[in-house]
Design a protein around this motif. Structure first.
Motif, PDB file in Angstrom:
ATOM      1  N   VAL A  30       0.856  -1.173   0.000  1.00 48.10           N
ATOM      2  CA  VAL A  30       0.000   0.000   0.000  1.00 48.10           C
ATOM      3  C   VAL A  30       0.897   1.229   0.000  1.00 48.10           C
ATOM      4  CG1 VAL A  30      -0.199  -0.149   2.533  1.00 48.10           C
ATOM      5  CG2 VAL A  30      -1.800   1.270   1.237  1.00 48.10           C
ATOM      6  N   SER A  31       0.626   2.148  -0.893  1.00 44.69           N
ATOM      7  CA  SER A  31       1.419   3.366  -1.015  1.00 44.69           C
ATOM      8  C   SER A  31       0.780   4.457  -0.179  1.00 44.69           C
ATOM      9  CB  SER A  31       1.494   3.797  -2.483  1.00 44.69           C
ATOM     10  OG  SER A  31       2.262   4.977  -2.617  1.00 44.69           O
ATOM     11  N   LEU A  32       1.504   4.937   0.849  1.00 48.65           N
ATOM     12  CA  LEU A  32       1.010   5.950   1.767  1.00 48.65           C
ATOM     13  C   LEU A  32       1.722   7.272   1.505  1.00 48.65           C
ATOM     14  CD1 LEU A  32       0.977   3.887   5.088  1.00 48.65           C
ATOM     15  CD2 LEU A  32      -0.905   4.253   3.491  1.00 48.65           C
ATOM     16  N   PRO A  33       1.045   8.410   1.682  1.00 50.33           N
ATOM     17  CA  PRO A  33       1.687   9.710   1.466  1.00 50.33           C
ATOM     18  C   PRO A  33       2.880   9.911   2.402  1.00 50.33           C
ATOM     19  CG  PRO A  33      -0.695   9.944   1.636  1.00 50.33           C
ATOM     20  CD  PRO A  33      -0.374   8.537   2.026  1.00 50.33           C
ATOM     21  N   LYS A  34       3.970  10.455   1.876  1.00 48.04           N
ATOM     22  CA  LYS A  34       5.183  10.812   2.608  1.00 48.04           C
ATOM     23  C   LYS A  34       5.950   9.604   3.149  1.00 48.04           C
ATOM     24  CE  LYS A  34       3.712  15.410   4.101  1.00 48.04           C
ATOM     25  NZ  LYS A  34       3.647  16.356   5.242  1.00 48.04           N
ATOM     26  N   ILE A  35       5.439   8.408   2.954  1.00 47.83           N
ATOM     27  CA  ILE A  35       6.117   7.203   3.433  1.00 47.83           C
ATOM     28  C   ILE A  35       6.517   6.303   2.275  1.00 47.83           C
ATOM     29  CG2 ILE A  35       5.734   5.010   4.634  1.00 47.83           C
ATOM     30  CD1 ILE A  35       4.545   6.434   6.890  1.00 47.83           C
ATOM     31  N   GLY A  36       5.654   6.185   1.318  1.00 45.75           N
ATOM     32  CA  GLY A  36       5.919   5.304   0.202  1.00 45.75           C
ATOM     33  C   GLY A  36       5.227   3.964   0.376  1.00 45.75           C
ATOM     34  N   GLU A  37       5.758   2.969  -0.250  1.00 42.31           N
ATOM     35  CA  GLU A  37       5.131   1.654  -0.232  1.00 42.31           C
ATOM     36  C   GLU A  37       5.464   0.907   1.060  1.00 42.31           C
ATOM     37  OE1 GLU A  37       6.295  -0.407  -3.743  1.00 42.31           O
ATOM     38  OE2 GLU A  37       4.771   0.587  -4.985  1.00 42.31           O
ATOM     39  N   VAL A  38       4.428   0.335   1.641  1.00 44.42           N
ATOM     40  CA  VAL A  38       4.561  -0.489   2.849  1.00 44.42           C
ATOM     41  C   VAL A  38       3.915  -1.830   2.540  1.00 44.42           C
ATOM     42  CG1 VAL A  38       4.152  -0.657   5.320  1.00 44.42           C
ATOM     43  CG2 VAL A  38       4.348   1.598   4.247  1.00 44.42           C
ATOM     44  N   LYS A  39       4.625  -2.906   2.804  1.00 44.82           N
ATOM     45  CA  LYS A  39       4.102  -4.221   2.463  1.00 44.82           C
ATOM     46  C   LYS A  39       3.175  -4.749   3.555  1.00 44.82           C
ATOM     47  CE  LYS A  39       7.982  -6.941   4.311  1.00 44.82           C
ATOM     48  NZ  LYS A  39       8.997  -7.976   3.984  1.00 44.82           N
ATOM     49  N   PHE A  40       2.208  -5.531   3.140  1.00 41.44           N
ATOM     50  CA  PHE A  40       1.294  -6.186   4.071  1.00 41.44           C
ATOM     51  C   PHE A  40       1.006  -7.593   3.569  1.00 41.44           C
ATOM     52  CE2 PHE A  40      -1.428  -4.078   0.980  1.00 41.44           C
ATOM     53  CZ  PHE A  40      -2.390  -5.026   0.683  1.00 41.44           C
ATOM     54  N   ARG A  41       0.577  -8.433   4.488  1.00 32.96           N
ATOM     55  CA  ARG A  41       0.309  -9.835   4.161  1.00 32.96           C
ATOM     56  C   ARG A  41      -1.057  -9.944   3.466  1.00 32.96           C
ATOM     57  NH1 ARG A  41       2.712 -14.572   5.970  1.00 32.96           N
ATOM     58  NH2 ARG A  41       1.958 -16.255   4.638  1.00 32.96           N
ATOM     59  N   TRP A  42      -1.047 -10.436   2.237  1.00 30.79           N
ATOM     60  CA  TRP A  42      -2.281 -10.550   1.461  1.00 30.79           C
ATOM     61  C   TRP A  42      -2.994 -11.835   1.890  1.00 30.79           C
ATOM     62  CZ3 TRP A  42      -3.712  -6.921  -2.318  1.00 30.79           C
ATOM     63  CH2 TRP A  42      -4.872  -7.215  -3.029  1.00 30.79           C
ATOM     64  N   SER A  43      -3.763 -11.738   2.973  1.00 37.10           N
ATOM     65  CA  SER A  43      -4.412 -12.912   3.546  1.00 37.10           C
ATOM     66  C   SER A  43      -5.786 -13.183   2.955  1.00 37.10           C
ATOM     67  CB  SER A  43      -4.538 -12.745   5.063  1.00 37.10           C
ATOM     68  OG  SER A  43      -5.193 -11.530   5.374  1.00 37.10           O
ATOM     69  N   ARG A  44      -6.355 -12.209   2.234  1.00 36.21           N
ATOM     70  CA  ARG A  44      -7.656 -12.401   1.600  1.00 36.21           C
ATOM     71  C   ARG A  44      -7.821 -11.359   0.500  1.00 36.21           C
ATOM     72  NH1 ARG A  44     -12.293 -10.733   5.826  1.00 36.21           N
ATOM     73  NH2 ARG A  44     -13.536 -11.521   4.089  1.00 36.21           N
ATOM     74  N   PRO A  45      -8.637 -11.621  -0.512  1.00 35.88           N
ATOM     75  CA  PRO A  45      -8.836 -10.635  -1.569  1.00 35.88           C
ATOM     76  C   PRO A  45      -9.553  -9.393  -1.046  1.00 35.88           C
ATOM     77  CG  PRO A  45      -9.556 -12.832  -2.255  1.00 35.88           C
ATOM     78  CD  PRO A  45      -9.311 -12.895  -0.785  1.00 35.88           C
TER      79      PRO A  45
END
Length: 427
Positions: free
Chosen positions: A131-146
């Motif tokens: 997920v791309s957040l303002p002023k932070i950039g891309e942060v990864k998360f576990r895709w546990s469900r659609p």
């Protein structure tokens, strides 16, 4: 398109990203409390009601003067003000049970809201997304469900154990016209020893903390209390050791809370899929778990026993289970029915004889009239299943305590006078 469902994922920010998100969370809490005080002051001093639009002007001025406020994305600050505005609209709504907005404590869960336009979500592979957040950039998360729909907003939060990101998604959720198993009815009795007992004899229960974990949590809370008392006596700041103990308490409680929510969501899902109608006792859990301490002039009685009962009720999550049922019923077409709770545990489900002596113990029920014997919780669940539906309870201002003075009253509406009243002259 408004969000009609939610998706929550485990977020894995880097150390630098986590520190900045934590700083933003404290800024959001400060902004919410400051905006609340501004509204209260405007109403008490000038009888003026401020809205989110007017407060956004003040937010722009604060961003020019305070660097740590300017570091927070402008969209997040605006979302915080909109949340406060919605809290006031809920309070003013006569049909909504919400009370007046209150300040957020420093120990509250850190959260940073984002509108859907400010973020971008994409899937990297089968297990991960970013997920791309303002002023932070891309942060990864576990895709546990659609995701299952269009992302309308997001909230990044820290629960004491890990970071999570929750997406408000427009998935077009609609309740089906009929349940897959029409005519199936089940009664559910909520207890403190056994979490859920069904009228068909099933009993579901789970322990959310081990004895060793409970002892360790009690030790940590005792140490935190002694440190807080010493800090207040000497007027010092919170030490690093005290902050570590508080963080350990938060992590332990978060683990217990996650186990409880997982169990109750599982139980609600099973019941809603298998039954077209689920009957519950109409309990006011918030009033049932109120403290019995009383006041200095009128102290309460059996305070320790009442406190133990309150902890047992809250540990089983009666209110969380009811909310989980309502949420799952939206997609299965299940009807949630509340029945009067009086005497369900004392009445015989076979002959109807009601006597307090019928329940010999917490788990054993024996009717003094016909001799019927059964588990006390299952017997109560059968009574709940067979009971008639209770009338719709009063909600909103009808059940609120309006005697105490609120910090910010809603604007009053002048009642339109009828033609007859217009022609009457009053002395």
């Amino acid at each position: 398109m408004n969000a009609d469902t939610g998706r929550r994922y485990r977020l894995y920010p880097t150390e630098e990203q986590a520190q900045r998100l934590a700083s933003w969370g404290q800024t959001c809490r400060w902004l919410y409390n400051t905006a609340l005080e501004q509204r209260q002051f405007a109403w008490q001093q000038r009888k003026r009601t401020l809205g989110a639009t007017a407060q956004c002007v003040s937010l722009t001025e604060a961003r020019k003067e305070l660097d740590w406020v300017a570091d927070l994305p402008a969209q997040s600050g605006q979302q915080v003000l909109r949340h406060l505005d919605q809290a006031y609209r809920n309070w003013w709504d006569p049909q909504h049970p919400a009370g007046p907005p209150t300040r957020k404590r420093k120990s509250a869960r850190l959260s940073v809201p984002f509108p859907g336009q400010a973020i971008a979500v994409r899937r990297v592979n089968r297990r991960w997304g970013v997920v791309s957040l303002p002023k932070i950039g891309e942060v990864k998360f576990r895709w546990s469900r659609p995701l299952g729909g269009v992302v309308r907003n997001a909230v990044v939060s820290f629960d004491g154990v890990a970071w999570h990101v929750g997406f408000g998604v427009h998935a077009g959720v609609t309740a089906p016209e009929a349940h897959a198993r029409p005519g199936t009815v089940v009664g559910v009795d909520r207890g403190v020893k056994v979490a859920l007992a069904m009228s068909d004899g099933r009993m579901w229960n789970r322990t959310f903390s081990s004895p060793g974990q409970e002892r360790e949590l009690a030790r940590l809370k005792s140490a935190a209390g002694r440190q807080e008392t010493a800090r207040r006596n000497c007027g010092a700041k919170t030490s690093n050791r005290a902050q570590k103990i508080r963080a350990e308490i938060a992590r332990t409680e978060a683990k217990i809370r996650n186990r409880r929510r997982d169990f109750l969501a599982w139980a609600a899902n099973r019941l809603c899929i298998q039954h077209a109608t689920v009957k519950l006792e109409g309990l006011h859990v918030k009033a049932m778990t109120a403290t019995a301490k009383g006041t200095i002039a009128e102290p309460g009685i059996n305070v320790a026993a009442k406190a133990g009962l309150n902890r047992a009720i809250l540990d089983k999550g009666w209110g969380i289970f009811e909310a989980a049922l309502a949420n799952r019923a939206r997609t299965t077409g299940t009807r949630i029915v509340k029945v009067p709770a009086a005497y369900t545990s004392q009445r015989c489900s076979r002959c109807g004889h009601t006597d307090r002596n019928n329940r010999e113990s917490q788990a054993r029920f024996r009717c003094g009239s016909c001799g019927y014997q059964a588990n006390a919780d299952v017997n109560a669940a059968i009574n709940v299943r067979d009971a008639a539906e209770a009338p719709s309870p009063l909600t909103g201002r009808a059940v609120r305590d309006r005697s105490r003075k609120a910090s910010c009253r809603p604007p009053t509406q002048r009642r339109r006078r009828t033609a007859l009243e217009t022609g009457i002259s009053r002395p």
